[in-house]
Motif scaffolding. Structure first.
Motif, PDB file in Angstrom:
ATOM      1  N   TYR A   1       0.844   4.213  -2.643  1.00 34.79           N
ATOM      2  CA  TYR A   1       0.560   5.437  -2.300  1.00 34.79           C
ATOM      3  C   TYR A   1       2.146   6.701  -2.460  1.00 34.79           C
ATOM      4  O   TYR A   1       1.791   7.325  -3.436  1.00 34.79           O
ATOM      5  CB  TYR A   1       0.185   5.762  -0.644  1.00 34.79           C
ATOM      6  CG  TYR A   1       0.236   5.259   0.221  1.00 34.79           C
ATOM      7  CD1 TYR A   1      -1.652   6.056  -0.946  1.00 34.79           C
ATOM      8  CD2 TYR A   1      -0.274   5.254   1.291  1.00 34.79           C
ATOM      9  CE1 TYR A   1      -2.462   4.909  -0.412  1.00 34.79           C
ATOM     10  CE2 TYR A   1      -1.360   4.821   1.860  1.00 34.79           C
ATOM     11  CZ  TYR A   1      -2.345   5.091   0.851  1.00 34.79           C
ATOM     12  OH  TYR A   1      -3.895   4.164   1.182  1.00 34.79           O
TER      13      TYR A   1
ATOM     14  N   GLN B   1       0.754  -0.882  -0.254  1.00 36.12           N
ATOM     15  CA  GLN B   1       0.016   0.267   0.524  1.00 36.12           C
ATOM     16  C   GLN B   1       1.053   1.400   0.432  1.00 36.12           C
ATOM     17  O   GLN B   1       0.228   2.664  -0.613  1.00 36.12           O
ATOM     18  CB  GLN B   1      -0.746   0.033   1.414  1.00 36.12           C
ATOM     19  CG  GLN B   1      -1.843   0.615   1.304  1.00 36.12           C
ATOM     20  CD  GLN B   1      -2.426   0.449   2.344  1.00 36.12           C
ATOM     21  OE1 GLN B   1      -2.368  -1.038   3.482  1.00 36.12           O
ATOM     22  NE2 GLN B   1      -3.196   1.959   2.552  1.00 36.12           N
ATOM     23  N   PHE B   2       2.286   1.471   0.879  1.00 37.51           N
ATOM     24  CA  PHE B   2       2.812   2.414   0.616  1.00 37.51           C
ATOM     25  C   PHE B   2       3.305   2.547  -0.521  1.00 37.51           C
ATOM     26  O   PHE B   2       3.391   3.834  -1.104  1.00 37.51           O
ATOM     27  CB  PHE B   2       4.300   1.958   2.200  1.00 37.51           C
ATOM     28  CG  PHE B   2       4.332   3.171   2.437  1.00 37.51           C
ATOM     29  CD1 PHE B   2       4.104   3.290   3.961  1.00 37.51           C
ATOM     30  CD2 PHE B   2       5.106   4.250   2.444  1.00 37.51           C
ATOM     31  CE1 PHE B   2       4.853   4.918   4.574  1.00 37.51           C
ATOM     32  CE2 PHE B   2       5.822   5.400   2.688  1.00 37.51           C
ATOM     33  CZ  PHE B   2       5.679   5.943   3.766  1.00 37.51           C
ATOM     34  N   ALA B   3       4.708   1.560  -1.319  1.00 36.00           N
ATOM     35  CA  ALA B   3       4.653   1.666  -2.293  1.00 36.00           C
ATOM     36  C   ALA B   3       3.504   2.107  -3.092  1.00 36.00           C
ATOM     37  O   ALA B   3       4.047   3.312  -4.200  1.00 36.00           O
ATOM     38  CB  ALA B   3       4.735   0.262  -3.170  1.00 36.00           C
TER      39      ALA B   3
END
Lengths: 343, 343
Positions: free
Chosen positions: B244, B240-242
């Protein structure tokens, strides 16, 4: 619908106490003029901050006992029962003097004091599609099938209020390997939810830990031990990623220059992963709601917690939960009664 | 110490099968000339790839049955038992013809076929300080205190081999709220580990989900349900962070330029969060070890899995586990015997 939404505030909770809670209440009142506040805490600290329209809709109840942020729940209960600002705010809800309570105080103490029936802590999980509700993240351990179904009902009522959807998608958190026996209560709850076809929720089946962040479900249901570990593992990973990113960006001059140029993008990223949003939660039970704001929050963060409490009352969250549970118990004779399931 | 390390390969497992497994074995052999391979799979596909020094140390056993990546474990067992390359590789370990097996095949099928006693799946969790071992991430559900202690012993033996530390720090995964009753087996296991003072591990107490990524423990012990959910929630959050980050960087021209300048830093970041490293795991039991390589891996990734298997054999992982468990059972009469604890 009640004329006013009556909100009890633990005005001494959180790292900053009254200096955050009172301005936070003021901000929320500007957005929702139909709130009445019941504030509990140290009069000497609160009264000077209570001015203008906020003062006109507030009643202040003095107590000089406050639960400290570093107290263990047992200590907090020992010296704060009956008389701390936290206890009094929760008790106002139980007595019916307020519709909901808001506190930025110590989570363990809140959990120990807010002894609701069928308790759950619900949290918001930021996802690629927006936000999901996950519950229970720690109020109880080792739920049976009946409790899991209750959690599904509570969570979807909350999702209807917060996300404005008619039939929120509900998933049961499970592990994805067919041969290993999944937890029996999870499988049993899945069977009940599939067969009961409850109004107001759309049961989508089991979901794995990797899918939470994709936002495939509006509501993720888990017993409290695994739910707590899931949300904390995700929180830790987000922090870890942010730390890698900081380090990577410091590494070379080119990277530093790149960081400066992309600063607005990084600011947006930080906003998305803002712990002020994820941290905190809703203490939910059949006889009350307490909104937990993050202890280190500012007035805007506290106001957001008050807003959530307001929305839940305005949309009769508890009424809707009770209604759905009644429906489930009474109108579905083809499935076992709740009591029989919980074996 | 054995002269040779005998490694059984499921040469048909993974998305690419022999075309990844055989070159992977070759890479690992270049680093460890004292390996002997026992390859199971389709001779027509494997034989042409077996050349040079690798051919000299390999024995190829033909089978035309291979477990497919999308098969359910029950299907895999039905048509792959006794004869698939996966089954034969695992069975070579059980029969004593090999010291360890490596497969990039379907995880569920592996779990169903590798029926070890006291099974556990251990995974590597990338942390701010390096890597930690977490187990069990899904081989069994609802461990009792005895099984949790076994997991602590197995995990710390593995940490001694992989991290080259004498007394790995071992933490029990738990939720951090004092008043809520933690899972009883977790508390009981904590008591045993504290009192038993086992050689070869340093018990540091309970740890929360947020602390795993900080690397406070070399070994994180959990029963399989919560462990699986923890690692998958973390994996989902990293993805998810990647995602974003990618979106944020595409947003404006300045951000895109910044991204170009900081590209080396981003490459490093991707490397840190590389799923080839985190995905996969070690199937551990008292009577065997299978190294699971990620299904989508390349030859280098497969070679890394072979290297892990090699290290475990060279350092007599199973011998060390048995030794510590014997010590725990026999030399600590002041604590309850293992059988009595598991109530």
């Amino acid at each position: 619908m009640p004329d006013k939404v009556r909100i009890a505030l633990d005005a001494m909770g959180g790292d900053e106490g009254a200096s955050v809670a009172v301005p936070g209440a003021d901000l929320s009142l500007q957005r929702h003029p139909d709130i009445e506040f019941l504030l509990f805490g140290d009069e000497a600290k609160i009264a000077p901050l209570l001015t203008g329209p906020l003062k006109a809709v507030s009643r202040l109840v003095h107590t000089d006992v406050a639960v400290q942020m570093d107290e263990k729940p047992s200590q907090a209960l020992r010296h704060g029962r009956w008389k701390s600002s936290m206890w009094l705010a929760i008790d106002a809800v139980k007595r019916g003097d307020a519709d909901v309570a808001v506190s930025a105080g110590n989570t363990g103490a809140l959990m120990a004091m807010a002894k609701f029936s069928r308790p759950a802590i619900a949290a918001l999980w930021p996802t690629l599609r927006g936000e999901s509700i996950i519950l229970d993240v720690g109020a109880s351990i080792g739920a049976d099938a009946e409790h899991l179904v209750d959690l599904a009902v509570m969570g979807s009522a909350m999702a209807r209020v917060l996300f404005n959807v008619d039939r929120p998608k509900v998933g049961l958190l499970n592990i994805g390997v067919e041969e290993v026996k999944g937890l029996e209560p999870v499988r049993e709850a899945g069977r009940i939810l599939r067969e009961a076809k409850l109004p107001g929720l759309d049961y989508i089946g089991f979901i794995e830990g990797t899918s939470i962040g994709e936002g495939v479900a509006d509501v993720v249901v888990s017993e409290g031990f695994a739910g707590n570990i899931a949300i904390k593992a995700a929180e830790g990973t987000a922090r870890q990623f942010a730390s890698y990113l900081r380090d990577a960006m410091r590494l070379t001059l080119r990277a530093r220059l790149g960081y400066v140029l992309a600063r607005a993008a990084f600011a947006m990223l930080r906003e998305k992963m803002d712990p002020r949003k994820a941290n905190g939660g809703v203490f939910l039970g059949l006889n009350g709601i307490v909104i937990k704001s993050h202890g280190g929050t500012d007035a805007e963060g506290f106001a957001a917690a008050v807003d959530v409490g307001y929305d839940m009352v305005r949309h009769s969250l508890l009424g809707k939960i009770k209604q759905t549970l009644d429906h489930y118990v009474r109108n579905e004779p083809q499935i076992p009664a709740v009591g029989e399931v919980a074996t």
